[in-house]
Design an enzyme around this catalytic site. Structure first.
Site, PDB file in Angstrom:
ATOM      1  N   ARG A   1      62.977  38.798  56.536  1.00  0.00           N
ATOM      2  CA  ARG A   1      64.470  38.585  56.482  1.00  0.00           C
ATOM      3  C   ARG A   1      65.280  39.152  57.598  1.00  0.00           C
ATOM      4  O   ARG A   1      66.439  38.415  58.037  1.00  0.00           O
ATOM      5  CB  ARG A   1      65.136  39.294  55.158  1.00  0.00           C
TER       6      ARG A   1
ATOM      7  N   GLN B   1      61.154  45.802  40.553  1.00  0.00           N
ATOM      8  CA  GLN B   1      59.821  45.967  40.557  1.00  0.00           C
ATOM      9  C   GLN B   1      59.384  47.168  39.920  1.00  0.00           C
ATOM     10  O   GLN B   1      58.195  47.016  39.121  1.00  0.00           O
ATOM     11  CB  GLN B   1      59.465  46.243  42.178  1.00  0.00           C
TER      12      GLN B   1
ATOM     13  N   LYS C   1      63.071  48.755  52.407  1.00  0.00           N
ATOM     14  CA  LYS C   1      62.537  47.439  52.341  1.00  0.00           C
ATOM     15  C   LYS C   1      61.477  47.388  53.345  1.00  0.00           C
ATOM     16  O   LYS C   1      60.685  48.326  53.808  1.00  0.00           O
ATOM     17  CB  LYS C   1      63.694  46.652  52.269  1.00  0.00           C
TER      18      LYS C   1
ATOM     19  N   ARG D   1      55.419  36.204  39.648  1.00  0.00           N
ATOM     20  CA  ARG D   1      55.108  36.476  38.245  1.00  0.00           C
ATOM     21  C   ARG D   1      54.538  35.247  37.543  1.00  0.00           C
ATOM     22  O   ARG D   1      53.903  35.635  36.648  1.00  0.00           O
ATOM     23  CB  ARG D   1      56.557  36.791  37.583  1.00  0.00           C
TER      24      ARG D   1
ATOM     25  N   LYS E   1      60.406  33.310  45.290  1.00  0.00           N
ATOM     26  CA  LYS E   1      59.243  34.313  45.676  1.00  0.00           C
ATOM     27  C   LYS E   1      58.926  35.301  44.368  1.00  0.00           C
ATOM     28  O   LYS E   1      57.794  35.622  43.772  1.00  0.00           O
ATOM     29  CB  LYS E   1      59.375  35.176  47.014  1.00  0.00           C
ATOM     30  N   SER E   2      59.965  35.859  43.919  1.00  0.00           N
ATOM     31  CA  SER E   2      59.782  36.740  42.852  1.00  0.00           C
ATOM     32  C   SER E   2      59.095  35.840  41.574  1.00  0.00           C
ATOM     33  O   SER E   2      58.509  36.408  40.771  1.00  0.00           O
ATOM     34  CB  SER E   2      61.272  37.382  42.242  1.00  0.00           C
TER      35      SER E   2
ATOM     36  N   ASP F   1      68.689  41.613  48.456  1.00  0.00           N
ATOM     37  CA  ASP F   1      67.956  40.835  49.569  1.00  0.00           C
ATOM     38  C   ASP F   1      68.828  40.148  50.703  1.00  0.00           C
ATOM     39  O   ASP F   1      68.244  39.632  51.640  1.00  0.00           O
ATOM     40  CB  ASP F   1      66.879  39.813  48.977  1.00  0.00           C
TER      41      ASP F   1
ATOM     42  N   ARG G   1      55.968  52.192  52.597  1.00  0.00           N
ATOM     43  CA  ARG G   1      57.134  52.011  51.340  1.00  0.00           C
ATOM     44  C   ARG G   1      56.743  53.054  50.010  1.00  0.00           C
ATOM     45  O   ARG G   1      55.635  53.316  49.963  1.00  0.00           O
ATOM     46  CB  ARG G   1      57.335  50.611  50.832  1.00  0.00           C
TER      47      ARG G   1
ATOM     48  N   ARG H   1      66.508  48.103  56.706  1.00  0.00           N
ATOM     49  CA  ARG H   1      67.317  46.865  57.036  1.00  0.00           C
ATOM     50  C   ARG H   1      68.822  47.417  57.569  1.00  0.00           C
ATOM     51  O   ARG H   1      69.447  46.586  58.287  1.00  0.00           O
ATOM     52  CB  ARG H   1      67.468  46.074  55.872  1.00  0.00           C
TER      53      ARG H   1
HETATM   54  C1  S3P Z   1      61.929  42.241  43.762  1.00  0.00           C
HETATM   55  C2  S3P Z   1      62.681  43.042  43.456  1.00  0.00           C
HETATM   56  C3  S3P Z   1      63.478  43.511  44.683  1.00  0.00           C
HETATM   57  C4  S3P Z   1      63.532  42.771  45.898  1.00  0.00           C
HETATM   58  C5  S3P Z   1      62.080  41.993  46.249  1.00  0.00           C
HETATM   59  C6  S3P Z   1      61.450  41.333  45.086  1.00  0.00           C
HETATM   60  C7  S3P Z   1      60.793  41.578  42.597  1.00  0.00           C
HETATM   61  O1  S3P Z   1      63.013  44.724  44.920  1.00  0.00           O
HETATM   62  O2  S3P Z   1      64.377  43.561  46.966  1.00  0.00           O
HETATM   63  O3  S3P Z   1      62.431  41.162  47.301  1.00  0.00           O
HETATM   64  O4  S3P Z   1      60.388  40.501  42.803  1.00  0.00           O
HETATM   65  O5  S3P Z   1      61.039  42.354  41.616  1.00  0.00           O
HETATM   66  P1  S3P Z   1      63.338  46.156  44.000  1.00  0.00           P
HETATM   67  O6  S3P Z   1      63.398  45.560  42.710  1.00  0.00           O
HETATM   68  O7  S3P Z   1      62.467  47.203  44.640  1.00  0.00           O
HETATM   69  O8  S3P Z   1      64.673  46.531  44.513  1.00  0.00           O
END
Ligand code: S3P
Length: 423
Positions: free
Chosen positions: A383, A165, A337, A24, A19-20, A310, A119, A341
């Site tokens: 999750r 992030q 999150k 990107r 997903k990340s 995660d 958030r 969680r």
């Molecule tokens: C992510 C970074 C994480 C993660 C999220 C995806 C990303 O968050 O928990 O599911 O894609 O950069 P944080 O960077 O805020 O911890």
């Protein structure tokens, strides 16, 4: 959805793209000069949120023969959106896009669903405003975010929270800034942004804990997205705790900033074979084979936490079936999150008859404890839904998951996989 105990899990799991990395890939391909092809892109809701925001910004994205084609508009080719940009449930979409929109010659508004609108956004507002952007948020410093893009100036920014992030938002803003931007990362977080920007021809480099970026151009190309290790983690744990199981998961991204759980589990007795290690677009990838195992409890804290942030909900399920105590500390980020969680895991485990200790920044569970089927509240968190679907596979009696379909936020075929390996 009703779920019951599984007698054995056997077979191969098909993962969605990471997903990340998928988010990107779409965003960076959109900002590149020329046409990019993305293979293995996830079809999860969060990734679709990124795609739909980019379309509103004038980017053409289409699907062709199982691949995704993105017509890059270049760093300065985005168009002012006619509507608010809806990031859905996706924190990554909102925070990374904010970094890009901060440097555009137009204004835009980022909105999200109820969970995303709770958030914290101050963490990106502070550095982006320091770079020269104008951003208005709600009184609670949450979305909607009204961003008036400006000419940005490079800064040197030390991350107050370990967040990929936030790091990515600042690095992306750095692509539009005068001078160099550096991000100091006292605790290492996932580095997919740095890897992909480099793969696309940018010079992003790290020296000890400081990442440097400056203006440049992104080159379009063929981007490959490996399978999502965070999605795999639900099946890794399921394979370990359901007796007599054997599960294969191919093409899993094992970037060290994401795969900390593999070594941790192996050191504590889990039988996990990591085979066929290779690289794909700079990202390490492997095939995994998991067999039922007795796992010992473990402690995870400090710098280890961002490397498996995660995976903590599903590791908490594992902890109930482990020998001895499992402890997570310094994981306060779990409270902000998609749900809180720490409370969501603890409340649902208690409903299943488990004794859990919570801390402001963590959880403690001593195994082995019997799980009893229960009515699970998902707190609108994908999750939490998937972690408790796995818990149901070892619980006595019936478990009812409200809102089970939330899994589509990151793993659309989650239940299809459960069904196919339970058969
Ligand atoms: C992510 C970074 C994480 C993660 C999220 C995806 C990303 O968050 O928990 O599911 O894609 O950069 P944080 O960077 O805020 O911890």
């Amino acid at each position: 959805m009703k779920l019951t105990k599984a007698s054995r899990l056997y077979g191969e799991v098909t993962l969605p793209g990471d997903k990340s990395i998928s988010q990107r890939a779409l965003l960076f391909a959109a900002l590149a000069n020329g046409t990019s092809t993305i293979s293995g892109l996830s079809n999860a809701d969060d990734v679709n949120s990124m795609a739909s925001c980019l379309r509103q910004l004038g980017v053409q994205i289409k699907s062709e023969g199982g691949k995704i084609i993105v017509e890059g508009v270049g760093l300065y080719g985005l168009r002012q959106p006619k509507v608010e940009l809806d990031c859905g449930n996706s924190g990554t979409t909102m925070r990374l896009l904010a970094g890009v929109l901060a440097g555009q010659p137009f204004s835009s508004v980022l909105v999200g669903d109820a969970s995303l609108s709770r958030r914290p956004m101050r963490r990106i507002i502070d550095p982006l405003v320091a770079m020269g952007a104008k951003i208005e948020a709600s009184k609670a410093e949450t979305a909607p975010l009204k961003i008036a893009g400006r000419q940005l100036q490079g800064i040197s920014y030390e991350l107050p929270v370990a967040s990929a992030q936030v790091k990515s938002a600042v690095l992306l803003a750095g692509l539009f800034a005068d001078g160099e931007t550096t991000v100091i990362e006292p605790v290492e977080t996932r580095d997919h942004t740095e890897i992909m920007l480099n793969a696309m021809g940018m010079d992003v480099w790290k020296e000890i804990d400081t990442i440097h970026v400056s203006r440049g151009q992104l080159k379009a190309g063929n981007l490959l997205v490996p399978g999502d290790i965070s999605a795999a983690s639900f099946f890794i744990v399921a394979g370990l705790i359901v007796p007599e199981s054997q599960i294969t998961i191919k093409n899993v991204g094992i970037n060290p900033t994401r795969s900390y759980l593999l070594g941790l589990l192996q050191r504590n007795g889990a039988v996990i074979k990591i085979a066929n290690e290779r690289k794909s677009n700079g990202e390490p990838v492997a095939d995994l084979e998991i067999k039922s195992s007795v796992v010992n409890g473990f402690t995870v804290k400090g710098r280890e936490i961002p490397l498996l942030i995660d995976e903590i909900p599903i590791l908490a399920i594992l902890a109930t079936q482990s020998a001895g105590t499992t402890l997570f500390r310094n994981a306060k980020e779990l409270r902000v999150k998609e749900s809180d969680r720490i409370e969501a895991v603890a409340e649902n485990l208690r409903k299943m008859g488990v004794v859990v200790t919570t801390y402001e920044d963590g959880l403690e569970i001593t195994g082995k404890q019997e799980l009893k089927g229960a009515m699970i509240e998902t707190y609108h968190d994908h999750r939490i839904a998937m972690a408790f679907a796995v818990a149901a596979l070892v619980a006595e009696g019936e478990t009812i998951l409200e809102d089970a379909n939330l899994a589509t936020v990151s793993f659309p075929d989650f239940y299809k996989n459960i069904k196919s390996i339970s058969a």
